[in-house]
Design an enzyme around this catalytic site. Structure first.
Site, PDB file in Angstrom:
ATOM      1  N   CYS A   1      -9.080 -36.754  37.866  1.00  0.00           N
ATOM      2  CA  CYS A   1     -10.111 -37.516  37.153  1.00  0.00           C
ATOM      3  C   CYS A   1     -10.018 -37.261  35.664  1.00  0.00           C
ATOM      4  O   CYS A   1      -9.205 -36.453  35.197  1.00  0.00           O
ATOM      5  CB  CYS A   1     -11.505 -37.169  37.665  1.00  0.00           C
TER       6      CYS A   1
ATOM      7  N   CYS B   1     -10.238 -33.699  34.429  1.00  0.00           N
ATOM      8  CA  CYS B   1      -8.973 -32.951  34.540  1.00  0.00           C
ATOM      9  C   CYS B   1      -8.144 -33.144  33.273  1.00  0.00           C
ATOM     10  O   CYS B   1      -7.570 -32.192  32.734  1.00  0.00           O
ATOM     11  CB  CYS B   1      -8.145 -33.437  35.730  1.00  0.00           C
TER      12      CYS B   1
ATOM     13  N   ASP C   1       4.997 -60.657   2.319  1.00  0.00           N
ATOM     14  CA  ASP C   1       6.118 -60.680   1.372  1.00  0.00           C
ATOM     15  C   ASP C   1       6.948 -61.929   1.678  1.00  0.00           C
ATOM     16  O   ASP C   1       7.151 -62.273   2.848  1.00  0.00           O
ATOM     17  CB  ASP C   1       6.964 -59.411   1.563  1.00  0.00           C
TER      18      ASP C   1
ATOM     19  N   ASP D   1       9.302 -55.847   4.863  1.00  0.00           N
ATOM     20  CA  ASP D   1      10.489 -55.375   5.571  1.00  0.00           C
ATOM     21  C   ASP D   1      10.478 -53.868   5.794  1.00  0.00           C
ATOM     22  O   ASP D   1      11.409 -53.307   6.353  1.00  0.00           O
ATOM     23  CB  ASP D   1      11.773 -55.812   4.853  1.00  0.00           C
TER      24      ASP D   1
ATOM     25  N   ASP E   1       8.780 -52.646   0.480  1.00  0.00           N
ATOM     26  CA  ASP E   1       7.340 -52.886   0.487  1.00  0.00           C
ATOM     27  C   ASP E   1       6.562 -51.656   0.958  1.00  0.00           C
ATOM     28  O   ASP E   1       5.399 -51.766   1.334  1.00  0.00           O
ATOM     29  CB  ASP E   1       7.007 -54.064   1.419  1.00  0.00           C
TER      30      ASP E   1
END
Length: 737
Positions: A13, A16, A424, A625, A629
């Site tokens: 569960c 745990c 961009d 990219d 950037d």
């Protein structure tokens, strides 16, 4: 620091998962640990000089769980264990119900017969202590370490019901002496175990479906490879035995086993499963190939460069696994609730029993016991624990299937909130490489072919980016190879060459003005129209004669306009940034329907632009990219990198679109919104279920309506709550993007 995803075994569960997480996090050398109950994994960041995975395993084993630390076969071993666990659960569930059906009939129809309690006892013992023994074993282990989990609640509730019934079976005269009838609740104890087992079995089966994306990705990796020896002989070896530098043979129709470079032969390779591009890519000696892609036509030999966990495919699998195992910010609330959930429920159960006894005395003992047992049974930390991770696993897995890599749950949750996308231009909205779009030939048509050959020879010597576009356009059109002599590069203007003693020049309008006595008005007008459209114009002449004009542009990608429209339709404003001139930027923005753009910007300017938007209260996603950037990507609320499968900016961006298709961005936003909506739905129902179910089980409706919840119904409700949360998450898997 090192990061690893380690499978965890024996968790039953959400509590745990919290126990394993807190245990590992407390170890020296561990910086961060997060356990995903739904996936059964531990995401851990640790210092290998201070602690090893084996030491983590020993610490986890001490509290009753286990880790699979064999890195090579971890996922396969986990799948085997999960399959074994599921089959065991299915077998125990089937047998529990075979015993419980007659047990329930005895408890409802023949409960007053003197022999009935003894037969019920005989049927209950195997259900509790054979088919349901795991609840008592785990519950005892937890108690020894001062902890409690879901199994503790089941073990306590069934033990109380069983021991009370056993006492009444062995010593009925105690109640007869008080003029009370001794009731037995064997069927309640047995049915609790049967329902909980059924719920766990269905939950386990449904959880298996949430991780199908990872299995599909891992299925792309072949198990064996054909190793080429120094003498040219081939032998089949397991993938794990390959090393960088080994030569591997690949035949038509086979999956490529490792990342490498083709050394012999040529073929076409289907890379769609990695890059998303549908057209097969031609490969020859010197070209790179990727693990998991499919060789189509020819045979070739490759030299292995990246093997095992170093391949692009392995990195993608690892990234998806880490993302699925990460925690959304909303999960912190659930973790805090889970930490105190079981002790709180036990406290409410004791309080329920006490209140019933104080109100009605000994005559209420039966009601008090049933209500206390119902409280223990109906409480469900599993529904809470499964609410977030199952939705995340399905959402991030579905994204991976659509070539969208989401780094973690934080990125997924943030993506749904964005209202502005900054894009961009070059390489994102456009192809990123200039191409000739238009020609205007002024020379006689019978000379055109020879003039093209001269132009090609001249531009092949030039290093200017526009020259590359001209070469690409003329490579197949030139009639014959021409030797260009006396090549001169005229800085800032163009180039000139001599062919057979005649001077040819290629360059700007300024260079043309130096050679030409005048230019026809129609030619000048055409050049200006091209420039207004954001295209660069190349002038080509021979001495004082103008031969041709070429218009060159970075073409807009086929689906960029569609992506911008879809984002606008979702209420997201699109902004464009570019280092190009204003005319080119305006032309691209107009073509794509982008209202706001900035031209001639530097990397610092891009970051500042995003800062300004954020200061206006906007939530901004930056798409670039991932390299030039990087400043802007780091500043944005969500950073999105455009990848092409091989050089993916996975480390830079929160989200990577693996193809060059921007249409994946609105898909990513849609998926994010649906996943976050699912998480909220799951958490709402999990909390509401417990908030309504526990008081109902405690008997709040009994004084007014005489309604008391049977423990059997409580256990059925508990089982259904976990399964419903997982099934709700799986709706996303079956939906279309």
């Amino acid at each position: 620091m090192e990061k690893r995803t380690i499978p965890v075994l024996e968790m039953s569960c959400a509590v745990c998962a919290a126990s394993v997480e807190s245990t590992v996090r407390a170890l020296k050398g561990v910086r961060e640990a997060a356990v995903n109950f739904a996936a059964g994994t531990l995401n851990v960041e640790y210092d290998p000089s201070e602690i090893t995975p084996q030491q983590m395993r020993e610490a986890v084993q001490a509290i009753g769980y286990d880790l699979i630390v064999d890195e090579e076969n971890a996922t396969e071993l986990q799948e085997q264990e999960q399959r074994k666990h599921y089959l065991s659960l299915r077998r125990r569930t089937l047998w529990a119900w075979i015993f419980c059906v007659p047990l329930m009939l005895l408890g409802m129809i023949w409960m007053h017969e003197p022999w009935s309690p003894w037969v019920q006892l005989a049927l209950t013992v195997p259900v509790l202590f054979v088919f349901g023994r795991s609840f008592y074993i785990t519950g005892w282990r937890q108690a020894r370490h001062g902890k409690a989990n879901m199994d503790t609640l089941v073990a306590l509730s069934t033990s109380i019901a069983f021991l009370f019934s056993l006492f009444n079976t062995l010593f009925p005269q105690v109640w007869y002496a008080r003029r009370l009838e001794p009731h037995v609740y064997y069927e309640a104890a047995g049915m609790i175990v049967a329902f909980v087992l059924l719920g766990k079995m269905l939950e386990e089966r449904a959880k298996g479906s949430t991780s199908s994306a990872i299995r599909k990705l891992m299925g792309l990796q072949p198990k064996t490879a054909r190793l080429v020896g120094a003498d040219g002989t081939e032998r089949e070896v397991p993938i794990a035995q390959l090393k960088s530098g080994d030569r591997v043979s690949v035949r038509p129709g086979e999956r490529i086993p490792v990342d490498g470079v083709v050394t012999d032969g040529s073929s076409y390779v289907d890379e769609s499963m990695i890059s998303g591009e549908p057209v097969a890519v031609g490969k020859k000696a010197g070209d790179k190939v990727l693990a998991g892609t499919i060789n189509q036509k020819g045979s070739f030999v490759l030299e292995a460069r990246q093997v095992g966990s170093g391949t692009v495919l392995a990195r993608i699998v690892r990234m998806v696994q880490e993302a699925q195992g990460s925690k959304a910010p909303v999960q912190r609330i659930v973790d805090r609730v889970s930490a105190v959930f079981v002790p709180t429920v036990i406290g409410i159960s004791i309080l329920t029993f006490t209140v019933w006894m104080l109100v009605g005395g000994a005559s209420n003992l039966t009601y008090a016991l049933l209500s206390a047992v119902s409280v223990l049974v109906i409480a469900c930390p599993c529904a809470l624990g499964l609410a977030t991770p199952t939705a995340l696993m399905v959402g991030i897995g579905k994204a991976a299937e659509h070539h969208i890599l989401i780094k973690d749950a934080f990125a997924l949750e943030n993506m749904c909130r964005i209202d502005t996308v900054v894009v961009d231009k070059t390489g994102t909205l456009t192809e990123g490489k200039p191409a000739v779009t238009d020609w205007l030939w002024l020379a006689p048509s019978d000379e055109t072919s020879a003039l093209k050959s001269v132009l090609l020879a001249a531009e092949m010597k030039s290093e200017h980016p526009l020259a590359v576009a001209v070469v690409a356009a003329l490579r197949d059109a030139a009639a014959e190879k021409v030797d260009a002599e006396e090549f001169r590069s005229l800085t800032g203007k163009g180039v000139s060459v001599r062919v057979a003693g005649v001077e040819y020049w290629i360059g700007s309008r300024g260079l043309a003005a130096e050679y030409l006595p005048g230019v026809p008005e129609s030619v000048t007008a055409q050049a200006e129209r091209w420039q207004e459209a954001g295209k660069s114009v190349v002038w080509y002449g021979r001495g004082a004669e103008l031969l041709a004009l070429a218009a060159i542009a970075d073409p807009v990608k086929a689906n960029s306009a569609k992506a911008v429209r879809e984002l606008a339709g979702m209420g997201i404003e699109v902004h464009m940034l570019t280092g190009d001139g204003r005319k080119t930027a305006a032309a691209v923005a107009a073509e794509l329907g982008i209202g706001r753009f900035e031209a001639e910007v530097l990397p610092d300017d891009k970051e500042q632009y995003i800062r300004v938007l954020q200061s206006q209260g906007r939530r901004v996603a930056m798409v670039g990219d991932g390299i030039n950037d990087s400043q802007a990507l780091a500043r944005a609320d969500v950073s999105v990198a455009m990848g092409k499968g091989t050089d993916i900016a996975m480390e830079v961006a929160m989200v990577t679109l693996m193809t060059s298709d921007l249409v994946l961005l609105p898909k990513a936003v849609t998926l994010s919104r649906r996943t976050v909506r699912l998480i909220r739905q799951n958490l709402f129902w999990a909390f509401i279920y417990n908030l309504i179910g526990i008081p109902l089980a405690a008997g709040v409706l009994y004084p007014a309506y005489g309604i008391l919840l049977n423990p059997m119904l409580a256990s059925a409700a508990m089982a259904f709550s976990s399964v419903s949360v997982v099934l709700n998450s799986l709706r996303l898997k079956w939906s279309k993007l």
